[in-house]
Structure formats: structure tokens, C-alpha cells
Design an enzyme around this catalytic site. Structure first.
Site, short mmCIF file in Angstrom:
data_model
loop_
_atom_site.label_atom_id
_atom_site.label_comp_id
_atom_site.label_asym_id
_atom_site.label_seq_id
_atom_site.Cartn_x
_atom_site.Cartn_y
_atom_site.Cartn_z
N ILE A 46 -6.80 8.69 -0.50
CA ILE A 46 -6.83 7.24 -0.63
C ILE A 46 -7.70 6.79 0.54
O ILE A 46 -7.49 7.23 1.68
CB ILE A 46 -5.40 6.63 -0.59
CG1 ILE A 46 -5.43 5.10 -0.61
CG2 ILE A 46 -4.58 7.10 0.59
CD1 ILE A 46 -4.03 4.46 -0.80
N SER A 47 -8.73 5.98 0.27
CA SER A 47 -9.67 5.62 1.33
C SER A 47 -8.98 4.83 2.43
O SER A 47 -7.96 4.16 2.21
CB SER A 47 -10.81 4.76 0.77
OG SER A 47 -11.45 5.41 -0.30
N GLN A 48 -9.57 4.89 3.61
CA GLN A 48 -9.10 4.13 4.78
C GLN A 48 -9.11 2.64 4.45
O GLN A 48 -10.06 2.15 3.82
CB GLN A 48 -10.09 4.46 5.89
CG GLN A 48 -9.85 3.83 7.19
CD GLN A 48 -10.97 4.21 8.17
OE1 GLN A 48 -11.71 5.16 7.93
NE2 GLN A 48 -11.06 3.47 9.24
N ARG A 64 0.83 -1.21 0.00
CA ARG A 64 0.00 0.00 0.00
C ARG A 64 0.86 1.27 0.00
O ARG A 64 0.44 2.31 -0.50
CB ARG A 64 -0.93 -0.03 1.22
CG ARG A 64 -2.03 1.03 1.19
CD ARG A 64 -3.06 0.76 2.27
NE ARG A 64 -4.25 1.58 2.11
CZ ARG A 64 -4.40 2.78 2.66
NH1 ARG A 64 -3.46 3.29 3.42
NH2 ARG A 64 -5.51 3.47 2.44
#
Ligand code: SAH
Length: 216
Positions: free
Chosen positions: A64-66, A38
Site C-alpha cells: 500500500i503506497s505511503q 486507512r
């Protein structure tokens, strides 16, 4: 393995444990999170933020989403290998990588050209070259490539994007955060039934950047 990689790998393992604690059960999804680096989807120098369970700012004032949100949306899609999936809101490309790792054929649309180019680079660097990226307005979907087995929207839609639902196959599923306020949206899972009707269920509240009209 370099010391940095060793540290990041440890952090990634802890992120996966954290996702399990928060209720993500699908082993294939947890394996995908354990595998995908990530930190390579986050700007250089910010690697230490990559494995915390929080959203993180990327270029063009987007996020960037959790990790938990990515995992939950993915779980709600009920993916099968070979599913043809449309994502609205490429952002960093991380969610697209998760879908590709799970064997989906991924089409993803982004309205910022700069973000789309960075996402393409991130996906190349991590080996997910099969993801098909499109620069455009996600409200319109991809009529030339429809229908899709699954559709995932990763920006907050003020109302249900009807045009997109028409691009779902019968039996297909869309997962969309819907809400009129910027502070919170309801996660909807919408199934297109064989007779053309839709069934909806609700899966908690989340906070996304807005799904805007048009390209930049
Ligand atoms: N899935 C992303 C998270 C992206 S945040 C990731 O894994 O990193 C939401 C993204 O949706 C932003 O990049 C934003 O520019 C994009 N977006 C918002 N409205 C859009 C639209 N109408 N069409 C395409 N992309 C849109």
C-alpha cells in the site's frame, strides 16, 4: 467510540498534520485523508502501522503506497467531482477510496485476483461500494470504458504506457511513476492537449513495486 478507535483517530489526525508539513495543501484531499479509515486497508493486527508515512506490505508481496505518495499523486490529478478516473494497480483499494471520496467515478485494475478480492472487501467495509474493480492487465487499460478524464498508475512503469495515454480524453491528465530501475522512478504528469499532443512535467522521485505485464 472504543478506545482503539480513539487512538487510531488521533494517529490519523497526526498523519494529516504530517502531510501538511510535507507540502500537501489541497484541503479536500486532506479532509479525505482525515476521514478514510486507512487501517481497514491493512491486514488485521497491523493497524498501528496504518498512519505512519511509509509504504506497508500487503498480500502477494505488494505494497500500500505511503500516504504522502497517495496524496501527491492525487493532487497532481487535479480532480473535479464527477471525473471518470482509471487507476492501474488497485492493491489494497486505499487510493481508489481516496479518489471516490473526492467524488470521482473510479475504475481500477489489479493483476492479482486475490488482491482484487481483498480490495473489494476493504472498499465494501468502508462504504466505497461505487468503485468499479477489474481483474486484468493494466498495460491494456479499459478500452471498453475509455475515454477517461484522468489516469493514475500506482506501480512503476519502465516506460510510458502509450496505450493508456490513448484512453485519455483531450484535456485529460495521467500521473505515472516512470523509470527503468527498481530503486527510483520519476513522477510524471502527462496532459493530453486538445490537438492530440502531450505535455509532460516531472514531480520528484519515488519508489514503487513494478508494473508487470499480464495477469497472474
Ligand atoms: N494503489 C495501491 C498501491 C498498489 S501497489 C493502494 O492504494 O494500495 C501496486 C499494485 O499494482 C500492486 O497491487 C500490483 O499487483 C499492481 N500491478 C502491477 N502491475 C500491474 C498491471 N500490469 N496491471 C494491474 N495491476 C498491476
Amino acid at each position: 467510540m472504543s478506545e482503539e478507535n480513539y487512538l487510531l483517530k488521533g494517529q490519523r489526525k497526526r498523519m494529516v498534520e504530517d502531510l501538511k508539513d510535507k507540502g500537501i495543501r489541497d484541503a479536500k484531499i486532506l479532509d479525505a485523508f482525515a476521514k478514510i479509515p486507512r487501517h481497514l486497508f491493512i491486514g488485521k493486527g497491523f493497524e498501528e502501522w496504518a498512519y505512519r508515512d511509509q509504504a506497508f506490505q500487503i498480500e502477494c508481496d505488494q505494497t500500500i503506497s505511503q500516504p504522502y505518495t497517495v496524496a501527491l499523486q492525487t493532487e497532481l490529478l487535479n480532480l473535479k467531482p464527477g471525473d471518470k478516473v482509471l487507476e492501474i494497480g488497485t492493491g489494497s483499494g486505499y487510493q481508489a477510496a481516496v479518489l471516490a471520496e473526492l467524488g470521482a467515478e473510479v475504475y481500477t485494475i489489479e493483476r492479482f485476483k486475490q488482491l482484487m478480492e481483498t480490495a473489494a472487501e476493504n472498499l465494501r467495509n468502508t462504504g466505497y461500494t461505487q468503485v468499479k474493480l477489474f481483474y486484468g492487465d493494466g498495460w491494456k487499460g479499459l478500452p471498453d470504458h475509455a475515454p477517461f478524464d484522468k489516469i493514475i498508475v500506482t506501480a512503476a512503469a519502465p516506460e510510458i504506457p502509450k496505450q493508456l495515454l490513448l484512453q485519455l480524453k483531450p484535456g485529460g491528465i495521467a500521473v505515472i511513476p516512470v523509470g527503468k530501475t527498481s530503486s527510483s522512478q520519476k513522477m510524471l504528469r502527462i496532459k493530453r492537449n486538445e490537438d492530440g499532443s502531450y505535455s509532460k512535467s516531472s514531480h520528484g522521485f519515488f519508489r514503487f513495486v513494478p508494473m508487470l505485464k499480464g495477469k497472474t
